[in-house]
Design an enzyme around this catalytic site. Structure first.
Site, PDB file in Angstrom:
ATOM      1  N   GLU A 199      27.128  96.304  44.670  1.00  0.00           N
ATOM      2  CA  GLU A 199      27.525  97.625  44.202  1.00  0.00           C
ATOM      3  C   GLU A 199      28.178  98.406  45.343  1.00  0.00           C
ATOM      4  O   GLU A 199      27.478  99.041  46.144  1.00  0.00           O
ATOM      5  CB  GLU A 199      26.291  98.391  43.709  1.00  0.00           C
ATOM      6  CG  GLU A 199      25.587  97.719  42.546  1.00  0.00           C
ATOM      7  CD  GLU A 199      24.768  98.721  41.737  1.00  0.00           C
ATOM      8  OE1 GLU A 199      25.024  98.817  40.526  1.00  0.00           O
ATOM      9  OE2 GLU A 199      23.913  99.408  42.301  1.00  0.00           O
ATOM     10  N   ASN A 206      20.993 100.579  34.146  1.00  0.00           N
ATOM     11  CA  ASN A 206      20.198 101.429  35.034  1.00  0.00           C
ATOM     12  C   ASN A 206      20.340 102.852  34.521  1.00  0.00           C
ATOM     13  O   ASN A 206      21.385 103.470  34.702  1.00  0.00           O
ATOM     14  CB  ASN A 206      20.738 101.283  36.466  1.00  0.00           C
ATOM     15  CG  ASN A 206      20.082 102.252  37.429  1.00  0.00           C
ATOM     16  OD1 ASN A 206      19.079 102.885  37.102  1.00  0.00           O
ATOM     17  ND2 ASN A 206      20.651 102.360  38.621  1.00  0.00           N
ATOM     18  N   GLY A 214      29.255 105.525  39.940  1.00  0.00           N
ATOM     19  CA  GLY A 214      29.295 106.826  39.275  1.00  0.00           C
ATOM     20  C   GLY A 214      30.541 107.639  39.590  1.00  0.00           C
ATOM     21  O   GLY A 214      30.598 108.831  39.291  1.00  0.00           O
ATOM     22  N   SER A 272      30.862 101.763  38.255  1.00  0.00           N
ATOM     23  CA  SER A 272      31.858 102.193  37.267  1.00  0.00           C
ATOM     24  C   SER A 272      32.369 101.051  36.394  1.00  0.00           C
ATOM     25  O   SER A 272      33.521 101.051  35.968  1.00  0.00           O
ATOM     26  CB  SER A 272      33.017 102.926  37.949  1.00  0.00           C
ATOM     27  OG  SER A 272      32.532 104.059  38.641  1.00  0.00           O
ATOM     28  N   HIS A 303      18.677  99.896  45.615  1.00  0.00           N
ATOM     29  CA  HIS A 303      19.824 100.605  45.033  1.00  0.00           C
ATOM     30  C   HIS A 303      20.395 101.566  46.080  1.00  0.00           C
ATOM     31  O   HIS A 303      19.650 102.163  46.859  1.00  0.00           O
ATOM     32  CB  HIS A 303      19.397 101.367  43.776  1.00  0.00           C
ATOM     33  CG  HIS A 303      20.571 101.882  43.017  1.00  0.00           C
ATOM     34  ND1 HIS A 303      21.227 103.034  43.389  1.00  0.00           N
ATOM     35  CD2 HIS A 303      21.241 101.377  41.954  1.00  0.00           C
ATOM     36  CE1 HIS A 303      22.249 103.225  42.566  1.00  0.00           C
ATOM     37  NE2 HIS A 303      22.272 102.239  41.683  1.00  0.00           N
ATOM     38  N   LYS A 360      18.833 105.493  35.432  1.00  0.00           N
ATOM     39  CA  LYS A 360      18.668 106.525  36.475  1.00  0.00           C
ATOM     40  C   LYS A 360      17.741 107.637  35.983  1.00  0.00           C
ATOM     41  O   LYS A 360      16.827 107.384  35.223  1.00  0.00           O
ATOM     42  CB  LYS A 360      20.040 107.042  36.913  1.00  0.00           C
ATOM     43  CG  LYS A 360      20.976 105.890  37.268  1.00  0.00           C
ATOM     44  CD  LYS A 360      22.179 106.298  38.042  1.00  0.00           C
ATOM     45  CE  LYS A 360      22.993 105.045  38.360  1.00  0.00           C
ATOM     46  NZ  LYS A 360      24.062 105.293  39.286  1.00  0.00           N
ATOM     47  N   GLU A 376      21.408 104.471  45.900  1.00  0.00           N
ATOM     48  CA  GLU A 376      20.851 105.836  45.858  1.00  0.00           C
ATOM     49  C   GLU A 376      19.502 105.883  46.577  1.00  0.00           C
ATOM     50  O   GLU A 376      19.139 106.902  47.166  1.00  0.00           O
ATOM     51  CB  GLU A 376      20.755 106.310  44.396  1.00  0.00           C
ATOM     52  CG  GLU A 376      22.156 106.624  43.853  1.00  0.00           C
ATOM     53  CD  GLU A 376      22.349 106.411  42.366  1.00  0.00           C
ATOM     54  OE1 GLU A 376      21.349 106.353  41.620  1.00  0.00           O
ATOM     55  OE2 GLU A 376      23.516 106.281  41.939  1.00  0.00           O
TER      56      GLU A 376
HETATM   57  P1  PGA Z   1      27.598 103.324  37.463  1.00  0.00           P
HETATM   58  O1  PGA Z   1      26.215 102.981  38.194  1.00  0.00           O
HETATM   59  O2  PGA Z   1      27.833 102.264  36.415  1.00  0.00           O
HETATM   60  O3  PGA Z   1      27.366 104.689  36.846  1.00  0.00           O
HETATM   61  O4  PGA Z   1      28.661 103.342  38.493  1.00  0.00           O
HETATM   62  C1  PGA Z   1      25.887 101.696  38.583  1.00  0.00           C
HETATM   63  C2  PGA Z   1      24.580 101.704  39.307  1.00  0.00           C
HETATM   64  O5  PGA Z   1      24.266 102.698  39.981  1.00  0.00           O
HETATM   65  O6  PGA Z   1      23.819 100.738  39.239  1.00  0.00           O
END
Ligand code: PGA
Length: 246
Positions: free
Chosen positions: A166, A9, A172, A212, A94, A11, A96
């Site tokens: 997640e 992803n 992140g 992460s 997601h 982003k 976010e």
């Molecule tokens: P990350 O993001 O690996 O940076 O934690 C995962 C995601 O948002 O799908």
């Protein structure tokens, strides 16, 4: 036996030339890989990246999609437009989108059903906030998001669905869930699928971990019975180093 599904992803990162360059590198790196792969660049880079991934073993993913097929929805992107470009998978729900942009389970479910009705694959993301985990509600939150996200999805269409667990506090942040904590939720989600669709469907559905995940922690996670891959933003989604097991 489920196939490992590693998805990137990207982003809101990368210009078009940067996205094309990384996609081209990944095509080379993964061409003999035994897993299932997907990259999801920004909308603006999808068209250019689609020319790089076309005919390879890397699926093209979008990071979001409108609840509606067409209409007066300024700033949104429709399923038809994604299909035009060659998108094969769409990430929906997601955290976010849920927590920054206020997407509800109802909106996410509408998107899930719309994407599936157009033959796209879906990665449905679920996961609890830190406060919800601390209050002992992680399972309840994941259950609600899973059941509501999949409401009205047929057993046949479920074959095109991947779930991504997640935990929001791990995305992140560099704080990865322990393999044991992640596995507990993965197994729990698989049981929900068994309850909704039966044991066979539960045994077949791919459940990715996201939050992460990276080269130095993925082995422990991927070794767990119910963790079938990753949805990865970290390291700008270079999945190759994430394959110590293959
Ligand atoms: P990350 O993001 O690996 O940076 O934690 C995962 C995601 O948002 O799908």
């Amino acid at each position: 036996m489920r196939t490992y599904f590693i998805a990137g992803n990207w982003k809101m990162h990368k210009t078009i030339p940067e996205a094309v360059a990384l996609a081209a590198e990944l095509v080379k790196e993964l061409k003999n890989g035994s897993g299932k792969y997907m990259i999801a660049p920004s909308f603006t880079a999808l068209d250019a990246v689609s020319k790089v991934t076309k005919g390879t073993n890397i699926l093209l993913g979008a990071q979001n999609m409108s609840t509606d097929e067409a209409g007066a929805h300024t700033g949104e992107v429709s399923v038809l437009q994604l299909k035009d470009i060659g998108v094969q998978v769409v990430i929906l729900g997601h955290s976010e989108r849920r927590h920054i942009y206020g997407e509800t389970d109802e909106m996410i479910n509408k998107k899930v059903r719309l994407a599936l009705s157009h033959g796209l694959e879906v990665i449905l993301c679920v996961g609890e906030l830190l406060s919800e985990r601390e209050e002992g509600k992680a399972e309840a939150v994941c259950e609600e998001q899973t059941r509501k996200g999949l409401a009205g999805v047929s057993a046949d269409d479920l074959k095109k669905v991947t779930i991504a667990y997640e935990p929001v506090w791990a995305i992140g942040t560099g704080k990865v869930a322990t393999p044991e904590d992640a596995e507990a939720i993965h197994a729990f989600i698989r049981n929900i699928i068994a309850d909704m669709y039966g044991k066979q469907a539960a045994g077949e559905i791919i459940i990715q971990y996201g939050g992460s995940m990276k080269a130095d922690n993925c082995a422990g996670l991927l070794a767990k019975e119910d963790i079938d891959g990753g949805l990865i933003g970290e390291l700008l989604s270079r999945p190759k180093p994430l394959f110590p097991l293959h």
